[in-house]
Scaffold this active site. Structure first.
Site, PDB file in Angstrom:
ATOM      1  N   LEU A 260     -19.764  -1.900  11.700  1.00  0.00           N
ATOM      2  CA  LEU A 260     -20.457  -0.999  12.622  1.00  0.00           C
ATOM      3  C   LEU A 260     -20.445  -1.586  14.030  1.00  0.00           C
ATOM      4  CD1 LEU A 260     -23.583   0.388  10.702  1.00  0.00           C
ATOM      5  CD2 LEU A 260     -21.456   1.574  11.274  1.00  0.00           C
TER       6      LEU A 260
ATOM      7  N   GLU B 171      -6.238 -10.108   7.378  1.00  0.00           N
ATOM      8  CA  GLU B 171      -5.598 -11.111   8.224  1.00  0.00           C
ATOM      9  C   GLU B 171      -6.697 -11.932   8.882  1.00  0.00           C
ATOM     10  OE1 GLU B 171      -2.641  -9.273  10.774  1.00  0.00           O
ATOM     11  OE2 GLU B 171      -1.777  -8.249   9.049  1.00  0.00           O
TER      12      GLU B 171
ATOM     13  N   ALA C 201     -19.280  -1.290  17.498  1.00  0.00           N
ATOM     14  CA  ALA C 201     -18.641  -0.326  18.394  1.00  0.00           C
ATOM     15  C   ALA C 201     -17.718  -1.052  19.357  1.00  0.00           C
ATOM     16  CB  ALA C 201     -19.713   0.436  19.158  1.00  0.00           C
TER      17      ALA C 201
ATOM     18  N   THR D 103       0.854  -1.186   0.000  1.00  0.00           N
ATOM     19  CA  THR D 103       0.000   0.000   0.000  1.00  0.00           C
ATOM     20  C   THR D 103       0.892   1.238   0.000  1.00  0.00           C
ATOM     21  OG1 THR D 103      -1.625  -1.240   1.278  1.00  0.00           O
ATOM     22  CG2 THR D 103      -1.871   1.162   1.231  1.00  0.00           C
TER      23      THR D 103
ATOM     24  N   CYS E 256      -2.392  -1.714   9.047  1.00  0.00           N
ATOM     25  CA  CYS E 256      -2.889  -1.055   7.838  1.00  0.00           C
ATOM     26  C   CYS E 256      -3.708   0.200   8.108  1.00  0.00           C
ATOM     27  CB  CYS E 256      -3.691  -2.045   7.008  1.00  0.00           C
ATOM     28  SG  CYS E 256      -2.661  -3.337   6.283  1.00  0.00           S
TER      29      CYS E 256
HETATM   30  P1  NAD Z   1       5.262  -7.319   7.054  1.00  0.00           P
HETATM   31  O1  NAD Z   1       6.044  -6.404   7.914  1.00  0.00           O
HETATM   32  O2  NAD Z   1       4.588  -8.506   7.665  1.00  0.00           O
HETATM   33  O3  NAD Z   1       6.176  -7.856   5.862  1.00  0.00           O
HETATM   34  C1  NAD Z   1       7.074  -7.068   5.144  1.00  0.00           C
HETATM   35  C2  NAD Z   1       8.263  -7.949   4.789  1.00  0.00           C
HETATM   36  O4  NAD Z   1       9.092  -7.243   3.882  1.00  0.00           O
HETATM   37  C3  NAD Z   1       9.142  -8.319   5.976  1.00  0.00           C
HETATM   38  O5  NAD Z   1       9.289  -9.721   6.038  1.00  0.00           O
HETATM   39  C4  NAD Z   1      10.470  -7.630   5.677  1.00  0.00           C
HETATM   40  O6  NAD Z   1      11.590  -8.330   6.175  1.00  0.00           O
HETATM   41  C5  NAD Z   1      10.440  -7.601   4.175  1.00  0.00           C
HETATM   42  N1  NAD Z   1      11.331  -6.618   3.546  1.00  0.00           N
HETATM   43  C6  NAD Z   1      11.621  -5.349   3.935  1.00  0.00           C
HETATM   44  N2  NAD Z   1      12.468  -4.772   3.080  1.00  0.00           N
HETATM   45  C7  NAD Z   1      12.715  -5.687   2.107  1.00  0.00           C
HETATM   46  C8  NAD Z   1      13.498  -5.683   0.928  1.00  0.00           C
HETATM   47  N3  NAD Z   1      14.176  -4.596   0.549  1.00  0.00           N
HETATM   48  N4  NAD Z   1      13.533  -6.809   0.175  1.00  0.00           N
HETATM   49  C9  NAD Z   1      12.845  -7.913   0.538  1.00  0.00           C
HETATM   50  N5  NAD Z   1      12.074  -7.962   1.632  1.00  0.00           N
HETATM   51  C10 NAD Z   1      12.014  -6.872   2.418  1.00  0.00           C
HETATM   52  O7  NAD Z   1       4.179  -6.393   6.323  1.00  0.00           O
HETATM   53  P2  NAD Z   1       2.756  -6.827   5.700  1.00  0.00           P
HETATM   54  O8  NAD Z   1       1.699  -6.773   6.733  1.00  0.00           O
HETATM   55  O9  NAD Z   1       2.939  -8.071   4.921  1.00  0.00           O
HETATM   56  O10 NAD Z   1       2.498  -5.589   4.727  1.00  0.00           O
HETATM   57  C11 NAD Z   1       3.232  -5.414   3.536  1.00  0.00           C
HETATM   58  C12 NAD Z   1       2.508  -4.387   2.681  1.00  0.00           C
HETATM   59  O11 NAD Z   1       1.228  -4.893   2.339  1.00  0.00           O
HETATM   60  C13 NAD Z   1       2.241  -3.051   3.362  1.00  0.00           C
HETATM   61  O12 NAD Z   1       2.322  -2.030   2.410  1.00  0.00           O
HETATM   62  C14 NAD Z   1       0.819  -3.183   3.845  1.00  0.00           C
HETATM   63  O13 NAD Z   1       0.190  -1.940   4.015  1.00  0.00           O
HETATM   64  C15 NAD Z   1       0.214  -3.978   2.718  1.00  0.00           C
HETATM   65  N6  NAD Z   1      -0.960  -4.770   3.083  1.00  0.00           N
HETATM   66  C16 NAD Z   1      -0.945  -5.550   4.186  1.00  0.00           C
HETATM   67  C17 NAD Z   1      -2.067  -6.290   4.515  1.00  0.00           C
HETATM   68  C18 NAD Z   1      -2.117  -7.116   5.772  1.00  0.00           C
HETATM   69  O14 NAD Z   1      -3.212  -7.562   6.121  1.00  0.00           O
HETATM   70  N7  NAD Z   1      -1.002  -7.348   6.461  1.00  0.00           N
HETATM   71  C19 NAD Z   1      -3.209  -6.239   3.684  1.00  0.00           C
HETATM   72  C20 NAD Z   1      -3.163  -5.453   2.535  1.00  0.00           C
HETATM   73  C21 NAD Z   1      -2.044  -4.706   2.246  1.00  0.00           C
END
Ligand code: NAD
Length: 478
Positions: A257, A158, A259, A124, A267
């Site tokens: 909704l 999640e 509460a 994101t 996120c």
């Molecule tokens: P997270 O912290 O669980 O995972 C991120 C991973 O990226 C880590 O394992 C980290 O070591 C790795 N990383 C960092 N720098 C790196 C690099 N240069 N090369 C390779 N790996 C690297 O985060 P997440 O919850 O999986 O979220 C990731 C993205 O997805 C965010 O932008 C988040 O907003 C978006 N997102 C997350 C969810 C969710 O439910 N967790 C849902 C939709 C979108």
């Protein structure tokens, strides 16, 4: 010929995406900079809790279709499609998103890609990032190959991540070419498309904005009902009945909704702040100003629980409080900006002895806030408690009956921070009950003379005037 897919960043999003791509029949290579994570995943061990994912991971690691590495050289030589799923956390002490991980991943890929390939962002990001990254790719491209860039925001939840990835409710792709990127992504998502999944093909900017707009809407819906919670508490109304009644209107809908103590996680909070920061850069502060209020309402619900605890149990110093839940939501072990952990930490900082139980998230919570007393069961958390507070709506807690705790606690006092228990049943069993938006503090447990605790916080965020006091989110790794 089947596509070779890499997934860069194997956290909640990336590990799920990688395993699901393997499930769909692709050869998949997951890439992460964290060697411990790569080792665990390579052994088929999921380093976080996500229902259904361990089985998928194990199956495809065993079959050899899913592998993990720390090597960008290996990734660059392997992939036709490179999905980017690295973190985009809130910048320490600021509202904007930290894009250093995305930039590093795209740069390293561009330097290492040795065959024509498509980079597809799933993280994101603030609007405008994809177009900037496309420039970065061209700047760092080290071989004479074609590298495209598209954006495909991720909407997984999640707790439902596998289902949401294999059978998403919609697919959104942003592209800026003559249709080649879309054709590739239609191949990747062929299975979902065959079942009629809506496929929205648009420009890069709209695709980026779709994701943050969705999260801004969801956060607003939660804070909307929580704002009404403040009113029903004041006048003696019932927020659940109110939510049910307005939720019957199909234009409003009942979901989101509920509460309670509000939203958190990796996120929603950081996404609505990053959006405010981004529109401010664009000179459009007023467009998203309401999100500051959404954030404030959310923060006030946490304050409210701490305040209620004091009203019910008296000055918090020396009180024993049993906390049920540290995860930001059930069926996850994610404690990033968790309302539950924030409240627990504030109670501790106010001098209470805090016993904490979460079915999955205690280990992550302990890394963030080690000084709480983490226990292994609900009964241990409740034993000797002057007050029990339910803060994450795990099924185990929703199923609680007064008799389960009656013989354990020192005082029958309960705060239902998620509105999942029936206050009348508990009151009939002799409990003082406060439920956010439903029950004012019962008579007889009015505040003692202690002043309101100025709840000290964990990781202070420089405060914008009138800004949110969510202090756990600032600068936390994502
Ligand atoms: P997270 O912290 O669980 O995972 C991120 C991973 O990226 C880590 O394992 C980290 O070591 C790795 N990383 C960092 N720098 C790196 C690099 N240069 N090369 C390779 N790996 C690297 O985060 P997440 O919850 O999986 O979220 C990731 C993205 O997805 C965010 O932008 C988040 O907003 C978006 N997102 C997350 C969810 C969710 O439910 N967790 C849902 C939709 C979108």
């Amino acid at each position: 010929m089947t596509l070779a897919i890499t997934v860069i960043g194997t956290g909640y999003l990336g590990a799920t995406h990688a395993a699901c791509m393997a499930e769909l029949g692709f050869e998949v290579l997951g890439v992460d900079v964290d060697p411990a994570k790569v080792d665990a995943l390579s052994r088929g061990e999921l380093p976080f809790h996500e229902p259904g994912l361990p089985e998928l991971l194990r199956r495809h690691v065993d079959s050899g279709r899913l592998r993990f590495t720390t090597s960008y050289a290996e990734a660059g030589a392997f992939g036709d499609v490179h999905f980017i799923g690295v973190g985009t956390p809130q910048r320490p002490g600021q509202y904007g998103a930290d894009l250093t991980y995305v930039d590093a991943a795209v740069t390293a890929l561009a330097e290492n890609i040795t065959r024509d390939a498509l980079i597809v962002g799933k993280s994101t990001v603030p609007v405008g990032t994809a177009r900037r990254l496309a420039g970065l790719v061209q700047e760092h491209r080290a071989h004479d190959v074609e590298i495209g860039l598209a954006w495909n925001p991720e909407f997984l939840r999640e707790g439902f991540a596998v289902k949401d990835t294999l059978a998403p409710d919609r697919l959104v792709i942003g592209t800026d070419d003559d249709g080649r990127a879309e054709a590739v992504l239609r191949r990747v998502y062929a299975a979902a498309l065959e079942t009629g999944t809506p496929f929205i093909s648009t420009d890069l900017e709209t695709a980026e904005l779709v994701k943050v707009a969705a999260n801004a809407f969801l956060a607003t819906k939660i804070s909307f009902i929580n704002a009404f919670s403040e009113v029903t508490e004041a006048v003696g109304g019932d927020i659940r009945t109110l939510a049910d009644a307005i939720g019957h209107d199909a234009r409003i809908g009942r979901r989101f909704l509920n509460a309670g103590v509000g939203f958190g996680g990796g996120c929603l909070p950081k996404d609505i702040r990053a959006l405010q920061a981004r529109v401010s850069e664009l000179g459009l502060d007023r467009s998203m100003r309401f999100l500051g209020e959404v954030d404030e309402i959310n923060a006030r619900r946490r304050d409210r629980v701490v305040h209620l605890a004091e009203q019910m149990a008296g000055p918090l110093a020396g009180r024993t409080i049993g906390i049920l839940g540290t995860a930001f939501k059930p069926d996850s072990d994610d404690v990033r900006d968790s309302p539950a952990l924030d409240v627990a930490a504030r109670l501790f900082n106010a001098g209470a002895d805090v016993n904490v139980y979460d079915p999955q998230a205690n280990a992550n919570a302990a890394k963030r806030f080690p000084r709480l007393n983490y226990v292994d069961s609900l009964t241990q958390a409740a034993t000797g408690a002057d007050l029990v507070i339910l803060l994450t709506e795990w099924a185990e807690f929703k199923a609680l009956a007064p008799a389960d705790l009656a013989g354990l606690v020192a005082h029958r006092r309960l705060i239902d921070g998620r509105n999942v228990l029936d206050p009348a049943t508990w009151e009939a069993a002799g409990w003082d009950v406060a439920a956010l938006g439903r029950r004012a503090v019962p008579d007889g447990s009015a505040p003692e003379t202690a002043p309101r605790t100025a709840a000290p916080s964990l990781e202070p965020l420089p405060h914008r005037p009138g800004g949110p006091r969510d202090l756990m989110a600032a600068g936390t790794a994502h």
